[in-house]
Design a protein around this motif. Structure first.
Motif, short mmCIF file in Angstrom:
data_model
loop_
_atom_site.label_atom_id
_atom_site.label_comp_id
_atom_site.label_asym_id
_atom_site.label_seq_id
_atom_site.Cartn_x
_atom_site.Cartn_y
_atom_site.Cartn_z
N TYR A 1 -55.05 28.47 -35.32
CA TYR A 1 -55.50 29.86 -35.26
C TYR A 1 -56.91 29.97 -35.80
N GLU B 1 -52.79 33.70 -38.24
CA GLU B 1 -51.91 33.71 -37.08
C GLU B 1 -52.04 34.97 -36.22
N GLN C 1 -55.40 31.58 -30.81
CA GLN C 1 -55.17 30.17 -31.09
C GLN C 1 -56.19 29.31 -30.35
#
Length: 645
Positions: free
Chosen positions: A204, A209, A213
């Motif tokens: 990421y 997150e 990504q």
């Protein structure tokens, strides 16, 4: 002319604007060919960067960590150039050097990199390396840098630039690739003669997150093919020893999506190892006059505000739960609870040092992208203790903790280790660190003095201390040379005051104790992960989940096998019987795969003579032995906690 000081104390004069490479060449052409970077007044520089004033100089080659780091960071740029050639329009985030090799994070848009692509990128890197293109450094204004990456449409480099100030921005170019980078780099790509791209992963952006990504490519390079081949052979061995693979094969631990990421389920075999480690720790700590305590898994917000963990450590704690209008947090560390136990009863100097120990369960909210088998988890069981002592007692207590580490190293066959003395960064006082500048310097010197007096190998690292004081991180190396952070030993000059901890000193006045946080065996999770890889799953008998497996040649000898198992179990040996209707060869192979330290083959001769045929794991037949003699032998091995020979 300028004065250049060398590590041996020599001082020589050179023309202003000379470079480390030119200085190396003036010493010998052979040395110049080996130089990868330079240390100028303590900073790592390009070997071809002009030196404009008096300076101290070190020349870094492949044998120096600084040389390897520069080599691998330069290799990341070479890889980026090759990727750019294969995937026009790619955008790059960061490409740092690692302890071994490098990676680069990149945004390929909708495209994916396959294993076949890696081979093509590798081939392109070799082509580019042979061109021997120089790495050139260019100082650039922030406005020009922003203009360059705006025209490229590269939001990742623009984000990096937003945190940089004018006057300290540099570009590096080699061949057709230009990157925002502070450097340093090796002189030219030709030094990179052996290349291997090892893996592809997702990462990421910024480690968050919630962000996009990116694709991460890992690689490693060497100055020659021989070293690369040796490294790849080591990697293959490391794969066989991967604790995640062995943990599954040997029934040590498992994880389940319904339980949650980073939350380990210890299976019966793993639980035996845990209990053996706890037994070792409890015996050792009892001998050293530690007192055991047990604390809850949650606590009120107010306690973590008092400790300072919430302001300094909140991102690593699970979100709070609210009960009756009060916020509670899952315990991320045991220390505040132990401080409350210290404070529960009045103490005098006669009660110190007080050593409180607990195998406490803690919960840390690691980012999902950082979770890794047993090495990075969200629930951990820590070999924790806190020592409350006077300043006069500190040196002896800190030394005793270090000696405990050394005892454990001997038991587990850990031959290579180093203590990382982590210090504070003065500019971050009041932000990352407790704002007590004098206490920081005093306690750092106290730790440094103990390490020197005990001849303990250590290195100093700036800006890695705990928020409440300096700490030692214990770095160990496994049997195949992989580095692990085992445990920590921390000095705390802040928590005592925050919690109002006091004892009555010899002058009959109150005084605040110093606190030592220590965890010599780290956590069950990380340490068992290390041991799986260190032993390749072949645990010494004292630690093995099953110490003996009895293998009857046929069902006719099952009663004798079971009687042998009962006698061993009564003596305190973990033994099992393979009662399957299988040939003895298969039973032996399966016991070898299960890495059971001892196999006892029993047939008619063994039964009639009350003996067993002994096999050692990985070593084969050790001959026939009286069952009593074998029991005495293995009990000695278990009791003394001997490692495999």
């Amino acid at each position: 002319m300028i004065n250049i000081s060398f590590p041996d104390g020599a001082v020589r004069q050179y023309e202003k604007g000379t470079t480390a490479m030119a200085i190396a060449r003036s010493i010998s052409e052979g040395l110049a060919k080996k130089v990868l970077a330079a240390g100028v007044n303590g900073q790592v520089w390009d070997a071809n960067r002009p030196i404009e004033q008096d300076a101290s100089l070190k020349l870094y080659t492949w044998s120096d960590p600084e040389g390897k780091n520069t080599f691998w960071h330069s290799s990341a740029h070479l890889m980026a150039e090759a990727v750019q050639a294969q995937f026009p329009g790619v955008k790059f985030w960061v490409g740092p050097a690692l302890d071994k090799g490098f990676y680069y994070d990149m945004d390929l848009g909708d495209r994916k990199i396959s294993e076949e692509d890696l081979l093509l990128i590798e081939k392109k890197m070799n082509e580019l390396a042979k061109q021997d293109n120089a790495y050139t450094r260019q100082e650039i204004s922030k406005a020009d840098a922003v203009r360059y990456f705006t025209e490229k449409g590269d939001e990742y480099k623009l984000d990096l630039l937003s945190n940089l100030q004018d006057g300290g921005i540099t570009f590096y170019t080699q061949g057709s690739f230009t990157d925002l980078c502070r450097g340093p780099h090796i002189p030219a790509t030709g030094a990179i003669r052996a290349i291997k791209l090892t893996s592809i992963a997702g990462a990421y952006w910024k480690g968050d997150e919630k962000n996009k990504q990116l694709t991460r490519i890992y690689g490693v390079t060497f100055p020659n093919q021989k070293e690369l081949d040796e490294y790849l052979a080591l990697l293959e061995e490391a794969k066989k020893r991967d604790h995640r693979k062995l943990g599954k094969e040997l029934g040590i631990f498992t994880m389940d999506d319904d339980v949650g990421p980073g939350l380990v389920l210890w299976m019966p075999n793993g639980t035996i190892i845990i209990e053996e480690l706890e037994k070792l720790a409890k015996e050792t700590e009892e001998a050293a006059d530690y007192k055991r305590v047990v604390t809850p898994h949650i606590a009120k917000e107010s306690m973590y505000l008092t400790s300072g963990h919430l302001p300094y450590y909140k991102e690593s704690m699970f979100p709070p739960m609210e009960l009756d209008g009060t916020k509670y947090y899952l315990k991320a560390m045991n220390c505040p609870h132990h401080h409350k136990i210290f404070a529960a009863e009045q103490k005098s100097y006669k009660d110190l040092p007080l050593r409180l120990a607990e195998y406490g369960t803690c919960y840390r909210y690691e980012q999902s992208g950082e979770l890794f088998g047993l090495m990075r988890v969200r629930c951990l069981h820590m070999n924790d203790a806190h020592i409350y002592c006077t300043k006069e007692q500190f040196a002896d207590e800190f030394k005793a903790v270090n000696e405990m580490y050394l005892k454990y190293f001997k038991i587990f066959g850990i031959d290579q280790y180093v203590m990382r003395l982590s210090l504070h960064e003065p500019s971050k006082l009041g932000q990352k660190y407790i704002d007590e500048p004098e206490l920081w310097l005093e306690t750092e010197e106290m730790v440094r003095k103990v390490l020197k007096e005990t001849n303990t190998p250590y290195v100093e690292v700036q800006d890695e201390g705990a928020f409440y004081g300096p700490k030692i991180d214990v770095q160990i190396w496994s049997a195949i040379g992989r580095e692990f952070t085992l445990a920590t030993n921390q000095v705390d000059f802040a928590q005592g005051k925050r919690f109002g901890l006091e004892f009555i000193n010899q002058q009959n006045t109150t005084e605040t104790p110093l606190i030592i946080h220590r965890a010599p065996l780290g956590t069950h999770e990380r340490f068992i992960g290390f041991l799986l890889e260190h032993y390749a799953g072949k645990f010494p008998a004292w630690l093995a989940p099953q110490q003996v497996r009895i293998l009857p040649i046929s069902d006719k000898f099952l009663d004798y096998a079971n009687e042998t198992r009962r006698n061993l179990k009564k003596a305190g040996v973990r033994a099992g019987v393979d009662d399957r209707n299988e040939k003895i060869g298969k039973k032996i192979r399966d016991a070898e795969l299960a890495k059971v330290p001892y196999m006892l083959v029993v047939g008619e001769k063994e039964m009639n003579e009350n003996k067993v045929s002994v096999r050692r794991q990985g070593k084969g037949d050790a001959g026939m032995q009286d069952i009593g003699a074998f029991t005495t032998q293995i009990l000695g091995e278990i009791t003394e906690r001997r490692s495999p020979e």
